[in-house]
Enzyme design. Sequence first.
Site, PDB file in Angstrom:
ATOM      1  N   ASP A  14       0.840  -1.191   0.000  1.00 52.51           N
ATOM      2  CA  ASP A  14       0.000   0.000   0.000  1.00 52.51           C
ATOM      3  C   ASP A  14       0.884   1.253   0.000  1.00 52.51           C
ATOM      4  O   ASP A  14       2.073   1.198   0.304  1.00 52.51           O
ATOM      5  CB  ASP A  14      -0.891  -0.026   1.243  1.00 52.51           C
ATOM      6  CG  ASP A  14      -2.181   0.754   1.057  1.00 52.51           C
ATOM      7  OD1 ASP A  14      -2.265   1.549   0.102  1.00 52.51           O
ATOM      8  OD2 ASP A  14      -3.109   0.565   1.872  1.00 52.51           O
ATOM      9  N   GLU A  17       2.933   5.151  -3.892  1.00 52.32           N
ATOM     10  CA  GLU A  17       3.186   6.279  -4.807  1.00 52.32           C
ATOM     11  C   GLU A  17       4.576   6.916  -4.566  1.00 52.32           C
ATOM     12  O   GLU A  17       5.206   7.285  -5.563  1.00 52.32           O
ATOM     13  CB  GLU A  17       2.087   7.345  -4.637  1.00 52.32           C
ATOM     14  CG  GLU A  17       0.713   6.888  -5.034  1.00 52.32           C
ATOM     15  CD  GLU A  17       0.018   6.093  -3.924  1.00 52.32           C
ATOM     16  OE1 GLU A  17      -0.942   5.371  -4.223  1.00 52.32           O
ATOM     17  OE2 GLU A  17       0.459   6.189  -2.760  1.00 52.32           O
ATOM     18  N   ASP A  43      -7.975   4.591  -3.462  1.00 56.07           N
ATOM     19  CA  ASP A  43      -9.018   4.856  -2.469  1.00 56.07           C
ATOM     20  C   ASP A  43     -10.110   5.727  -3.085  1.00 56.07           C
ATOM     21  O   ASP A  43     -10.154   6.956  -2.879  1.00 56.07           O
ATOM     22  CB  ASP A  43      -8.411   5.536  -1.245  1.00 56.07           C
ATOM     23  CG  ASP A  43      -7.394   4.652  -0.546  1.00 56.07           C
ATOM     24  OD1 ASP A  43      -7.375   3.445  -0.814  1.00 56.07           O
ATOM     25  OD2 ASP A  43      -6.612   5.175   0.271  1.00 56.07           O
TER      26      ASP A  43
END
Length: 675
Positions: free
Chosen positions: A382, A385, A452
């Site tokens: 997760d 980025e 998300d």
Amino acid sequence: MKGITWKERNALCWRYDTELMRIETYGQNSFRVRITKEPDFSPRDWALIEVAELEPEIEVNEKGFTVTNGNLTAKMDEFGALSFYKASGELLFAEQWQTRDDPANHIPLMYYGHEIRRHLGERLSKCTLRLEAYEGEKFFGLGQHQISQLDLKGCRFELAQRNSQATIPFVVSNRGYGFFWNNPGYGSVTFANNMTEWIAEASTDIDYWVTTEETPAQIVSRYTEVTGRAPKFPEWAAGFWQCKLRYKTQDELLSVAREYVKRGIPLSVIVIDFFHWPQQGDWKFDKKNWPDPKAMVEKLHSMGIELMVSVWPTVEPRSENYAEMKANGYLIQSDRGVRTNYICLGSPVHYDAMNPGARAFVWDRIKENYLDPYGIRMFWLDETEPEYTFYDFDNYRHYLGSSMEVGNYYPVAAAQGFYEGMIQSGIKDVINLTRCAWAGCQKYGVVLWSGDIQSNFKMLKLQIKAGLNAAVSGMAWWTTDIGGFYGGDTQSASFRELLVRWFEYGVFCPVLRLHGHRKPLDAPSGEVEEVADSGLFDVESCGPNELWSFGEENYGILKNMVLLRERLRPYVMTAMDQAHKTGIPPMRPLFMDFSEDIFCWSVEDEYMFGDDLLVAPIMDEGARSRTVYLPSGRSWVNVYTKERFDGGQTIECAAPLEYIPVFASDAKLTELFQS
């Protein structure tokens, strides 16, 4: 011709004044083009992997030069402008020059087709490539973006990584070429009606790769040949993945798994989400809520279920690993201000995945705390980025350079660290989940998911386009949070319908995965005081998200969909094997299979799943029918009604809540849809 030329191995080199250019063969019918004003080119190949050198055909005269590799020819005219052609002489694209250089085309604007402008006092430059625009040209790919268009023409994009935005700077043009901007730095690309413009804000080189083939599928195959292809997909992962934010304890997780078994619902994977650890950066179980992981994993395996655990790249100053990682330079640096990247239940900083030492350190902790003692071999990468509270890219610095220069490469490095560690540990069927990707990520065994996102029908529509453009960009393994991540209320009739429609779509995605932060929330735990707009929130208070959480009628539909996915497993695996061998993704726009059907280039809400199934999702609340375009060249069978239709026509198709329109070009597949 101005400038001088010389041949080096499989390349033609050209210099004029301070500008150096190299055009080299890079795969069949393909070139890599680099331009710099430095003494030499950057030694980094970024996404491009080593391929066999091919000998080019070169012709140089006073009017310029041509370099040919199979069916692709690059030409430079006497003024230094580049253009690319098929061997037939058909123009693919050309640089756009608006200068005084050509007396027959005198334009005093002084815009150059390629331009490198050094930032004052720095080694880095703003690098720009300007290309001509062509009437009717369409572009597809560029990774995953939350936009309403599949065709990117007319759009401008930031080349950067953000939550739900995965920048992969590769596009396929309907003019018959693929183009990859091989630069991981911050920038932009504009597909305007008056030009196409690629910009790297802080770099030393212009670096791109171009190919031509007869079909878009062949172009994507050629691209994955030089950037890597997805590994062989493990069959055990081809079923249903259960996930939510979040299972708080070992007992809760096992009770959910047992309930699936009791109800006769096959489950491939169940997921432990974030904050199962003592501190961010500890990368281990909190023994309070997870007292016996070994027994838990053994019980799950006895039920035929694999366990995936969430791994965040964030490291809190209170973590047992922070001091050692900081001392070794394993954390992302801030050039200005406080060394905090992200505000989320603390003030953590991300580990620097571009540092090989940091990758090895993190993998050693994962191996020590998950793999070796418990046999956990799936990881949810997760925040890759990485996500910043403020995306001030000019303030963050990695082992390889400023985030402005190299930042988009972070998800590749993070995936690489886990993939290589797992392979070295004897795991041959690597599969992990990641929230971000750049070019080449696919070869490291990651499933990209779309971030998300909000729980509404508008967002469902966007995911269909995001997933298809990600597929064109080489990401064969892709998924989404079924139902969306934020705002879904399990007691709402509207959300329940959305969840069903999203799930029906998810059955025909490479990975079928249910996830979300659901309402109504549990009672607050009292362990964290929630403070509005502070990054402090109670991660304990999340509602149910299992198939039986959305009403009895919908439960029956959802269970049938999981059983359908089980019957489709051999078909899914055939499509996944094709992606491994050829790079052609299992989920793809219609034009990849039917490029000669001009209408397929404009269909943005249907897609092929494998070679023989056409899927038409329902994207509007209350809709019980929709129009479906059936590509020409085949006959099509409605898999539920068994009606047969000739291709090349648009039909109205019923879509009761129980299913979405699916058509097969192989009538035998309809038997799989009869429950």
